[in-house]
Every structure is written in structure tokens, then in C-alpha cells.
Design a protein around this motif. Structure first.
Motif, PDB file in Angstrom:
ATOM      1  N   LYS A 223       5.505  40.691 -11.077  1.00 36.76           N
ATOM      2  CA  LYS A 223       5.141  40.216 -12.413  1.00 36.76           C
ATOM      3  C   LYS A 223       3.706  40.605 -12.722  1.00 36.76           C
ATOM      4  N   ARG A 224       3.529  41.295 -13.818  1.00 37.53           N
ATOM      5  CA  ARG A 224       2.198  41.729 -14.215  1.00 37.53           C
ATOM      6  C   ARG A 224       1.531  40.658 -15.068  1.00 37.53           C
ATOM      7  N   LEU A 225       0.320  40.333 -14.724  1.00 40.02           N
ATOM      8  CA  LEU A 225      -0.436  39.367 -15.508  1.00 40.02           C
ATOM      9  C   LEU A 225      -0.992  40.040 -16.757  1.00 40.02           C
ATOM     10  N   ASP A 226      -1.174  39.256 -17.792  1.00 38.48           N
ATOM     11  CA  ASP A 226      -1.666  39.785 -19.058  1.00 38.48           C
ATOM     12  C   ASP A 226      -3.093  40.303 -18.906  1.00 38.48           C
ATOM     13  N   VAL A 227      -3.344  41.469 -19.493  1.00 36.20           N
ATOM     14  CA  VAL A 227      -4.703  42.006 -19.499  1.00 36.20           C
ATOM     15  C   VAL A 227      -5.598  41.147 -20.382  1.00 36.20           C
ATOM     16  N   LEU A 228      -5.082  40.782 -21.533  1.00 33.84           N
ATOM     17  CA  LEU A 228      -5.809  39.915 -22.459  1.00 33.84           C
ATOM     18  C   LEU A 228      -5.109  38.567 -22.526  1.00 33.84           C
ATOM     19  N   PRO A 229      -5.848  37.490 -22.721  1.00 30.80           N
ATOM     20  CA  PRO A 229      -5.207  36.179 -22.866  1.00 30.80           C
ATOM     21  C   PRO A 229      -4.250  36.162 -24.051  1.00 30.80           C
ATOM     22  N   ALA A 230      -3.291  35.244 -23.992  1.00 27.99           N
ATOM     23  CA  ALA A 230      -2.271  35.179 -25.039  1.00 27.99           C
ATOM     24  C   ALA A 230      -2.886  34.885 -26.400  1.00 27.99           C
TER      25      ALA A 230
ATOM     26  N   LYS B  15      -4.082  38.081 -28.160  1.00 30.28           N
ATOM     27  CA  LYS B  15      -3.043  38.967 -28.677  1.00 30.28           C
ATOM     28  C   LYS B  15      -2.292  38.361 -29.851  1.00 30.28           C
ATOM     29  N   SER B  16      -2.349  37.057 -29.996  1.00 24.12           N
ATOM     30  CA  SER B  16      -1.678  36.402 -31.115  1.00 24.12           C
ATOM     31  C   SER B  16      -2.633  36.334 -32.297  1.00 24.12           C
TER      32      SER B  16
ATOM     33  N   GLU C 184      -5.108  27.056 -20.131  1.00 24.33           N
ATOM     34  CA  GLU C 184      -4.247  27.665 -21.139  1.00 24.33           C
ATOM     35  C   GLU C 184      -4.377  26.843 -22.410  1.00 24.33           C
TER      36      GLU C 184
END
Length: 726
Positions: free
Chosen positions: A74-81, A84-85, A272
């Protein structure tokens, strides 16, 4: 043949045969290989064999290869969620701008009335502190304690060294002090007698402010804090393990008692949104529903308010993967959630409608097209406010035909009356009958749309469901239709109209969603009498605020929802008003705090929606003052009237001439019409105006807005064909 050592003769063929038979007997180990082996029990052999081993002693393959492990990782997000939202990023930037603006404004107000007077008041103290520090530095006062200590120890040699060092320092420092004093005196005399007045003022202000800053006591800072941070305990693994051990799950409690954790953290505990997230693997046989059932105990173990603790499942993992989110603040204390479309000009109903936020502050949306929506709760928990949000979202699309039925009679949806094709507000029998008649008409409309959809070409409608492209073709009359029935239990439980209304609603829910017909039902009494099972079992999106018990919970959220841990009974009366479980709009049910629109905000949205409909010519029915039930007398067909006044020989005609001829034909209907009235009236029929060249009554050639008669005849033919199909 050959000779043996004692002189005998050996037959080679017989010797070879004997060796072959001996080898065969040695390799045959089956029980049936010889009678002696099975018949003689004294040979020490037993018929009982050991347990059969099903696992290989050494696996043929130890596991997936390196490439497979990398591919499945599982790849972790480069940028926080939230980065990107777009809505979350915009919300974060708005918060940051508000925070900075508040801080600047807070201090700006206090500068002239608090900070400057403080500095002036402290300036004499600052002058005294400055002179005291200079004098102590000049006479080397900081070295005096060391010299006195050596004198008390009678260390004369070191004392003399320190004294000579002090003498050298004092001579140099006194020279510098005198020179600095002379320079300061000269500068002061120059500023007093030789400088410009503005320079004198600036110098005096700078001097006073500097001395005031130097005169501030250590325990009394000049400025005060504009924001006081709320200290929230950091979520750690020890806290989570202790809390999980306290909720009464046997596997976890036993493991913790033996000195083990009982749970496994599959990822570090991280921030989070406005809270902490912990990803946990539960013990074998324990599900997320078991933990959700003990949410109150878990909140007690974490020493957090109930509205801060939200155990959820991870839809991409197994049933024992728990996502525990612990917020910094109770969801009920979030305050009023602002609706994202409150200031928008219009909205496309084929896109999701903003509905509210989840406990993590993420925006939640509800799709309307191809769905039906059921909302239920106890009285006073925010049910009608939720309906108002969805109705306003539908009203902001001018192509939507809106039918509102508020069978409570309190006028909660009256602001949207100006946009409705059908509207009623009341609990009397006439209002109930009006709502029941609406369901009959909707059933007929669904049947008409099904026949019309069947005749559409495959390239226009490949999936046999309504699209934006189809809805924009007004001549097809397949635009979205949203019908709201608030307090629908008063309709379905009515002794005279209830049964037929329930049958009609079930028919519409099953067939209408693909045809652009959307039902929104809201009830405060979800039981089999006031909410037929054929309706509750076929609705695709459900929203349950606080309900009384398990039966009501499952009537709204679906069978086994309570068993699976989705329990709207856990919400607190009044405290959690506006909070509910939203199911069907996302992969898993999610807790949502709905946006709130008060009467002024709803009225402003309704006026914008009315203006949009008026501009695009989509007002109809009740919004135009028509009462379908009270319609009497002759009716007129606009398209037929225009066809009558525009002869076939006139291929193109100006709208202003059509208006004049219509006024002559029926002055009681078309009197006062102008060219723009013709344009607005023809737009719903799909007839577009264009530039038409012609000759005025004076004989001058010019170009004005008009229509092509071929477009008129085509619209009439399509309308008649659709009527015949219905």
C-alpha cells in the motif's frame, strides 16, 4: 555358465533371475505384498497408522516474490488528503486567513489604547534599568561575586589576578562609557536645538517606546494572546490499548491481562483533520461492529466525550480492521455547518449536492439522479432541515421540475413555493388528497417517460437512463423531476388515500430513478403502517437522525443495520440534533452533521432559483399560478395558435409579428405580448429564435429575432408523438 571358487558350475541366467526377484520383494512394502506379513502378528507390525499430515514439512514456495510484495504493498499519499481535496484545501486556507486576520485585528485594536500607554508608563523604568545595566557593566559588577569568593577562600594569588583583570576592564569600559555619554549628549542637544520638528518627534517616540520595551517586567509581557489553544491529550498506543481492554471484549481483556496488547497497530497513530487516527487489527473473531456496539465504553476508556470517538471499518480491508478516529472536539459542538451552495448562483443536479460534514470535517455529498432518498428521525432532531438542504439543491438547477408536499402544515418549505410545479402545505384531508394525487400523476409520468425513453436513438441514450444531454432537450420533456414528501407518514397512514399512495410510491421508486424521477421521503414515525416495506426496502439512499429503537433504525437504514453497528439510537436527544447516519451515498455508512439553512437563507436561495427559472422559461404549474385541479374553461395551444397565424408559405417570421398576430387571434390570452414574450414561451418547447432577415412595413430590409416555421412543425410533431406514446 562359469565356475565357482570350489570348482562348481554356476548358471548365469538363473543367478540374474534370482537377483531380480529379490529386488522386487525389497521394494514392495504394501500390506498385501505377501501372506506372511499380514498373517503373522508377532512380527511387531501394527495395522494402525499414525495421523495423516496435511501440511508440507517445507513449503514448495516460501511466499510471494519481491515484485509481488512490492506490487501488493500500500502506497502512502504523497500529499495529505486535505491538500488534494479542493473543498478541504479551500476550507483550510479560509481558516488560516481568518486566524491571521483575527490576530492582526486583535492586536491592532489594542495598540493605541493598551500597548502604547503601557510603553509610555514603563519608559521611566526602562531608563532606570538601562542606566543601571550600563553602570554595572562599567564597574565590572558581574565579576564581584567571584572575587569575593576567592577572598573568602584566602586564595590571594588568584584574587590578585582577578583584581588586576578587573582594573583593566574598568579602565577600558569607563573610557567607552564616557565617550558614549558624550556622543549621546551631543545627539540630544542636536535633536533639541538643531533638528527638524518631525525628526524630534520621531526620535522622542522611538526613545520612549524603546525605553518602555526595556522597562517591561519579566512576568508582565506587553501583548496578550489573541488565541488560546485548547490542549487535547495526544492519542498514544498505551491509551488505546487500555481503552480497548476496558470495553468488555474477552479476547482483548485476556490478552492484556497476560501482558500482551491484544490488538495490533498496522500503522503509526497520525493526525487526520482535527483529530487522531489509529489503524488497528482486532483479535481473530472480533469485528468492528463489536467495538461500535461499545462506543460509549470506549469513549469512557479514552476519557473523551462520546461525540469525539468514532470507530469505523475500512472497506478495503478485512472485517477485523478498525479505523479509530478520536476528534479534538465533540461533533455536536461544531456549530452551524455552512452550506457550500448558499452563495452559489446555480447548481447542476447531475452533480452531487453538498449535504454536510463528517466528524473529520470532510464534506459529504448526496447524489440525486438515479436515486431515491429516505430521511427519518424522532421529532425535533433536524429532519425537515435536512429536507430543506436537498430541496434547495434541486431548486438551484433551473431544469428541475420541483414538487413539494409539506404534510405537517407548519410552512417549513413555503419559501420554495415560488419555484414549484406542484406545492401543498397542510395536514388536512384536502392536502393529503393533493399529495396522493401527485403520486398518481407521478406514476403516469413514469410510464410516459418509459415509453419516450424506449423510442430514443441508441446513440443519444445508450444506457436507457436520463442524462444531462437528454434533460436539456426540452422538447422531449425528460427533464429531472424531484418530488418531496415531508411527514409522509400522514399520507401513507391515511385510511382513505394511504394504501394507493403507498402502491404508487413503490412503483415510482422501482422504475422512476432511471427516468429522472426522484422521490425524497421524510418521516418521524418509521413503522410498517406509516412507511410501507416496499418503499423502505427499495430506497437507495437513507439518512437516519436519532431514532427510538432497533426496529425504527432498521426501517430507515436497512435490515441488519443495527446488528452491524450502524445505530442511530446512539445519538443524544437535542445535543446531537442534525447528526445522523448517511447510508448509500458512500461505500460505508458515515456519520454526517448536516448543513443548516435558516428562513432568510432559504428565501434568498428560492429567489435566485425563481430568477433562473424565469430567465430560462422553465417556470410551470403552481409557480405560474396554475391550479391543475381547478382548471376550468377552454385551454389554448400556443404551438397550434402560432401554426395557424404563420402560413406554410412564410418560412421565416419575426417574433414581434407573431406577438401582434397572436394578440389579434386571442386578445384575452396574448394581449400585450411582445417579441421577447414569444421567445420565452417557445423556449420550453425546444424552439430557438435566430436572426431572420425581412422587410419592415416601411419597406426597409433589416434583421431581427424570429423563428423558422420548420422548427415549429417539428416541435408539434414530436409533442404529438410523445402524447400518443403516453
Amino acid at each position: 555358465m562359469t565356475a565357482d571358487p570350489v570348482g562348481g558350475v554356476v548358471d548365469l541366467d538363473k543367478a540374474r533371475s534370482a537377483r531380480t526377484e529379490s529386488a522386487d520383494r525389497a521394494t514392495d512394502t504394501s500390506p498385501d505384498s505377501g501372506p506372511d506379513r499380514s498373517a503373522d502378528p508377532s512380527a511387531g507390525e501394527s495395522d494402525d497408522s499414525g495421523p495423516t499430515m496435511v501440511d508440507r514439512p517445507a513449503p514448495a514456495q516460501s511466499g510471494p516474490g519481491l515484485i509481488d510484495r512490492i506490487r501488493d504493498s500500500k502506497r502512502l499519499d504523497v500529499l495529505p488528503a486535505w491538500v488534494k481535496s479542493r473543498p478541504e484545501f479551500a476550507g483550510a486556507m479560509r481558516w488560516l486567513a481568518g486566524h491571521v486576520g483575527h490576530t492582526v485585528a486583535f492586536h491592532a485594536v489594542r495598540v493605541p489604547f493598551l500597548y502604547l500607554p503601557k510603553l509610555v508608563w514603563r519608559s521611566p523604568r526602562g531608563l532606570f534599568n538601562t542606566l543601571s545595566r550600563i553602570s554595572r557593566w562599567a564597574i565590572d559588577a558581574e565579576g564581584e561575586p567571584l572575587r569575593q569568593a576567592e577572598a573568602r577562600r584566602e586564595n590571594s594569588e588568584l584574587y590578585l589576578k582577578l583584581s588586576r583583570q578587573r582594573d583593566r576592564r574598568v579602565r577600558l569600559r569607563m573610557i567607552l562609557t564616557v565617550l558614549t555619554a558624550l556622543f549621546t549628549l551631543c545627539m540630544g542637544l542636536f535633536l533639541v536645538f538643531g533638528a527638524e520638528p518631525m525628526t524630534q518627534v520621531i526620535a522622542a517616540v522611538v526613545t520612549v517606546l524603546t525605553l518602555g520595551w526595556l522597562g517591561a517586567p519579566a512576568d508582565a509581557p506587553l501583548t496578550t494572546r489573541a488565541v488560546i489553544k485548547t490542549e487535547v491529550q495526544k492519542l498514544t498506543s498505551d491509551i488505546v490499548v487500555k481503552a480497548m481492554a476496558s470495553i468488555g471484549i474477552g479476547q482483548i481483556t485476556t490478552a492484556v491481562a497476560k501482558g500482551q496488547d491484544g490488538i495490533k497497530f498496522v500503522a503509526p497513530i497520525t493526525r487526520e483533520g482535527p483529530g487522531w487516527r489509529a489503524d488497528i487489527d482486532l483479535p481473530l473473531g472480533v469485528t468492528v461492529a463489536d467495538v461500535a456496539d461499545r462506543r460509549a465504553r470506549l469513549a469512557s476508556g479514552l476519557r473523551r466525550p462520546l461525540g469525539c470517538v468514532w470507530p469505523d471499518a475500512d472497506p478495503s480491508e478485512h472485517e477485523g480492521r478498525l479505523v479509530l478516529w478520536v476528534g479534538d472536539r465533540d461533533l455536536s459542538k461544531t456549530g452551524i455547518v455552512k452550506w457550500q451552495l448558499a452563495s452559489a448562483r446555480k447548481h447542476d443536479i447531475f452533480k452531487k449536492i453538498p449535504f454536510g460534514i463528517d466528524p473529520r470535517g470532510r464534506a459529504q455529498y448526496v447524489p440525486m439522479i438515479q436515486h431515491n432518498i429516505l430521511i427519518g428521525s424522532l421529532p425535533g432532531q433536524g429532519k425537515t432541515a435536512s429536507v430543506r438542504v436537498l430541496a434547495c439543491g434541486a431548486a438551484m438547477d433551473p431544469s428541475v421540475e420541483l414538487w413539494l408536499h409539506e404534510n405537517k402544515g407548519t410552512g417549513d418549505l413555503d419559501a420554495l413555493e415560488c419555484t414549484c410545479h406542484r406545492f401543498v402545505s397542510g395536514i388536512d384531508d384536502d392536502s393529503i388528497k393533493y399529495a396522493a394525487d401527485s403520486l398518481k400523476l407521478l406514476r403516469q409520468e413514469v410510464m410516459r417517460r418509459a415509453a419516450a425513453m424506449k423510442k430514443l436513438p441508441r446513440d443519444l441514450c445508450p444506457d436507457k437512463r436520463i442524462t444531462r444531454q437528454i434533460a436539456d432537450k426540452r422538447s422531449l420533456k425528460l427533464w429531472p423531476l424531484v418530488a418531496v414528501f415531508d411527514e409522509c407518514q400522514n399520507l401513507f397512514a391515511h385510511p382513505k388515500y394511504g394504501k394507493q399512495a403507498g402502491d404508487d410510491a413503490e412503483f415510482i421508486i422501482k422504475l422512476g430513478r432511471a427516468l429522472g424521477v426522484v422521490l425524497i421521503l421524510a418521516t418521524q414515525r418509521p413503522d410498517k403502517d406509516s412507511l410501507p416495506t416496499g418503499i423502505s426496502g427499495n430506497v437507495s439512499i437513507r439518512f437516519a437522525l436519532r431514532v427510538a429503537g432497533q426496529v425504527e433504525n432498521d426501517m430507515i437504514l436497512g435490515t441488519s443495520a443495527y446488528k452491524n453497528g450502524v445505530r442511530a439510537t446512539s445519538f443524544r436527544p437535542e445535543i446531537d440534533a442534525g447528526n445522523g447516519y448517511l447510508a448509500g451515498a458512500t461505500a460505508l455508512p458515515v456519520v454526517v452533521r448536516t448543513a443548516y439553512l435558516d428562513d432568510p437563507a432559504t428565501n434568498a436561495i428560492a429567489q435566485r432559483a425563481y430568477a433562473l427559472r424565469k430567465a430560462e422559461g422553465t417556470l410551470s404549474g403552481h409557480a405560474l399560478g396554475d391550479d391543475p385541479e381547478a382548471a376550468a374553461g377552454p385551454s389554448y395551444d400556443l404551438l397550434a395558435d402560432i401554426a395557424a397565424i404563420v402560413p406554410p408559405s412564410e418560412e421565416r417570421v419575426w417574433n414581434e409579428r407573431i406577438a401582434a398576430r397572436l394578440a389579434e387571434l386571442r386578445p384575452e390570452v396574448y394581449g400585450g405580448w411582445k417579441g421577447e414574450n414569444v421567445t420565452s414561451a417557445l423556449k420550453p418547447h425546444g424552439i430557438k429564435t435566430r436572426d431572420v432577415a425581412g422587410t419592415t412595413d416601411d419597406g426597409a430590409r433589416t434583421t431581427r429575432r424570429g423563428i423558422v416555421r420548420a422548427d415549429l412543425t417539428k416541435a408539434i410533431a414530436e409533442r404529438d408523438e410523445n402524447r400518443g406514446a403516453a
